[in-house]
Write a protein that holds these residues in place. Structure first.
Motif, PDB file in Angstrom:
ATOM      1  N   UNK A   1       0.532 -12.252  10.612  1.00 48.64           N
ATOM      2  CA  UNK A   1      -0.160 -13.221   9.759  1.00 48.64           C
ATOM      3  C   UNK A   1      -1.537 -12.699   9.357  1.00 48.64           C
ATOM      4  N   UNK A   2      -2.269 -12.118  10.306  1.00 48.03           N
ATOM      5  CA  UNK A   2      -3.599 -11.577  10.007  1.00 48.03           C
ATOM      6  C   UNK A   2      -3.507 -10.449   8.993  1.00 48.03           C
ATOM      7  N   UNK A   3      -2.531  -9.574   9.146  1.00 52.27           N
ATOM      8  CA  UNK A   3      -2.361  -8.457   8.214  1.00 52.27           C
ATOM      9  C   UNK A   3      -2.099  -8.975   6.800  1.00 52.27           C
ATOM     10  N   UNK A   4      -1.226  -9.964   6.687  1.00 51.27           N
ATOM     11  CA  UNK A   4      -0.895 -10.505   5.366  1.00 51.27           C
ATOM     12  C   UNK A   4      -2.070 -11.256   4.753  1.00 51.27           C
ATOM     13  N   UNK A   5      -2.797 -12.036   5.568  1.00 48.23           N
ATOM     14  CA  UNK A   5      -3.933 -12.809   5.048  1.00 48.23           C
ATOM     15  C   UNK A   5      -5.060 -11.887   4.594  1.00 48.23           C
TER      16      UNK A   5
ATOM     17  N   UNK B   1     -15.678  -0.838   2.328  1.00 49.06           N
ATOM     18  CA  UNK B   1     -14.494  -0.925   1.467  1.00 49.06           C
ATOM     19  C   UNK B   1     -13.521   0.207   1.745  1.00 49.06           C
ATOM     20  N   UNK B   2     -14.061   1.397   2.017  1.00 50.98           N
ATOM     21  CA  UNK B   2     -13.201   2.562   2.243  1.00 50.98           C
ATOM     22  C   UNK B   2     -12.437   2.452   3.555  1.00 50.98           C
ATOM     23  N   UNK B   3     -13.071   1.876   4.573  1.00 58.92           N
ATOM     24  CA  UNK B   3     -12.431   1.826   5.897  1.00 58.92           C
ATOM     25  C   UNK B   3     -11.469   0.650   6.027  1.00 58.92           C
ATOM     26  N   UNK B   4     -11.310  -0.163   4.993  1.00 56.04           N
ATOM     27  CA  UNK B   4     -10.431  -1.332   5.097  1.00 56.04           C
ATOM     28  C   UNK B   4      -8.991  -0.977   5.454  1.00 56.04           C
ATOM     29  N   UNK B   5      -8.352   0.004   4.801  1.00 57.05           N
ATOM     30  CA  UNK B   5      -6.971   0.307   5.205  1.00 57.05           C
ATOM     31  C   UNK B   5      -6.882   0.803   6.642  1.00 57.05           C
ATOM     32  N   UNK B   6      -7.916   1.549   7.077  1.00 59.13           N
ATOM     33  CA  UNK B   6      -7.914   2.021   8.464  1.00 59.13           C
ATOM     34  C   UNK B   6      -8.029   0.884   9.458  1.00 59.13           C
ATOM     35  N   UNK B   7      -8.894  -0.087   9.162  1.00 58.22           N
ATOM     36  CA  UNK B   7      -9.049  -1.218  10.075  1.00 58.22           C
ATOM     37  C   UNK B   7      -7.781  -2.073  10.113  1.00 58.22           C
ATOM     38  N   UNK B   8      -7.132  -2.234   8.961  1.00 61.77           N
ATOM     39  CA  UNK B   8      -5.868  -2.979   8.941  1.00 61.77           C
ATOM     40  C   UNK B   8      -4.822  -2.291   9.810  1.00 61.77           C
ATOM     41  N   UNK B   9      -4.699  -0.968   9.636  1.00 63.15           N
ATOM     42  CA  UNK B   9      -3.673  -0.222  10.363  1.00 63.15           C
ATOM     43  C   UNK B   9      -3.963  -0.169  11.848  1.00 63.15           C
ATOM     44  N   UNK B  10      -5.224   0.116  12.213  1.00 66.79           N
ATOM     45  CA  UNK B  10      -5.581   0.253  13.629  1.00 66.79           C
ATOM     46  C   UNK B  10      -5.470  -1.092  14.344  1.00 66.79           C
ATOM     47  N   UNK B  11      -5.870  -2.174  13.669  1.00 64.92           N
ATOM     48  CA  UNK B  11      -5.801  -3.505  14.296  1.00 64.92           C
ATOM     49  C   UNK B  11      -4.364  -3.834  14.696  1.00 64.92           C
TER      50      UNK B  11
ATOM     51  N   UNK C   1       1.862   1.730  10.146  1.00 62.03           N
ATOM     52  CA  UNK C   1       0.867   0.763   9.689  1.00 62.03           C
ATOM     53  C   UNK C   1       0.031   1.303   8.532  1.00 62.03           C
ATOM     54  N   UNK C   2      -0.308   2.584   8.579  1.00 62.56           N
ATOM     55  CA  UNK C   2      -1.041   3.180   7.460  1.00 62.56           C
ATOM     56  C   UNK C   2      -0.173   3.257   6.211  1.00 62.56           C
ATOM     57  N   UNK C   3       1.136   3.434   6.395  1.00 63.31           N
ATOM     58  CA  UNK C   3       2.038   3.461   5.247  1.00 63.31           C
ATOM     59  C   UNK C   3       2.106   2.113   4.545  1.00 63.31           C
ATOM     60  N   UNK C   4       1.774   1.035   5.263  1.00 67.92           N
ATOM     61  CA  UNK C   4       1.703  -0.288   4.640  1.00 67.92           C
ATOM     62  C   UNK C   4       0.321  -0.562   4.056  1.00 67.92           C
TER      63      UNK C   4
END
Length: 225
Positions: free
Chosen positions: A211-215, A151-161, A103-106
């Protein structure tokens, strides 16, 4: 106990000491070429309708910035995550989306590309975005810190979610499944019905999370323009 419980998600499938877990991500490549040679079936027509609907939704989010063609990137992202989420529902198939490595790789390259694009092409807008409109002067330093951290934690929240939602449902299915051998016949029937309902719920979660990840990725992209 917890180590044994979470060990079901460890990459362990191998043949001749070669790991085969991540091959589940590429299984779709074996089925995609047939779409180019056979007459479209109902399933393909439904899938095409789904892609067109997604394109129209993402286009609304990107329309103010005239980057409508970028929606195909996020549609591809949605398709890839959805495919891997559904693969994880089958027995003995490695769930790659339950690992932060995947997920972090995405999320991380997407976020980095958005930030680089925004700061290079819209530097003034990116600075202005750190202070919401109408913020009192005395609160501006604090708002800059808060907006920067968020803003910095956005990729982490996407991956962890994504990873947490996939792990949670699978863990519940595993916990219930391990109790089946010690239950009576009547309770076992109730357990099987509960497992089926949970499996349906997990299928819905697989669709919703992709869908949430893409949106959210689309929204993050629209913010840097």
């Amino acid at each position: 106990m917890m180590t044994n419980l979470f060990s079901v998600f460890d990459p362990s499938t191998n043949i001749f000491n070669m790991s085969l877990n991540w091959l589940s991500t590429f299984l779709g490549l074996l089925m995609i070429p047939s779409m180019f040679w056979f007459i479209p079936s109902r399933y393909q027509l439904i899938w095409n309708k789904t892609l067109i609907t997604l394109h129209n939704e993402f286009k609304i989010l990107l329309e103010p910035n005239n980057h409508n063609s970028s929606s195909f990137i996020f549609i591809s992202l949605f398709t890839m995550i959805l495919f891997n989420n559904f693969l994880g529902l089958f027995p003995y198939i490695f769930t790659s989306t339950s690992h932060l490595t995947f997920t972090l790789s995405l999320a991380l390259p997407l976020w980095m590309s958005f930030m680089i694009y925004g700061w290079l092409n819209n530097t003034q807008y990116m600075f202005a975005h750190l202070v919401p409109q109408g913020t009192p002067a005395i609160l501006m330093p604090f708002m800059v810190c808060i907006e920067t951290i968020s803003n910095i934690i956005r990729p982490g929240t996407l991956a962890v979610r994504l990873a947490a939602n996939m792990i949670a449902g699978h863990l519940l299915l595993i916990l219930l499944g391990n109790t089946g051998s010690s239950l009576s016949y009547y309770i076992l029937n109730l357990l099987i019905m509960a497992q089926i309902m949970l499996l349906i719920l997990e299928a819905a979660v697989a669709i919703i999370q992709s869908y949430v990840f893409a949106v959210l990725s689309t929204l993050y992209f629209s913010e840097v323009n």
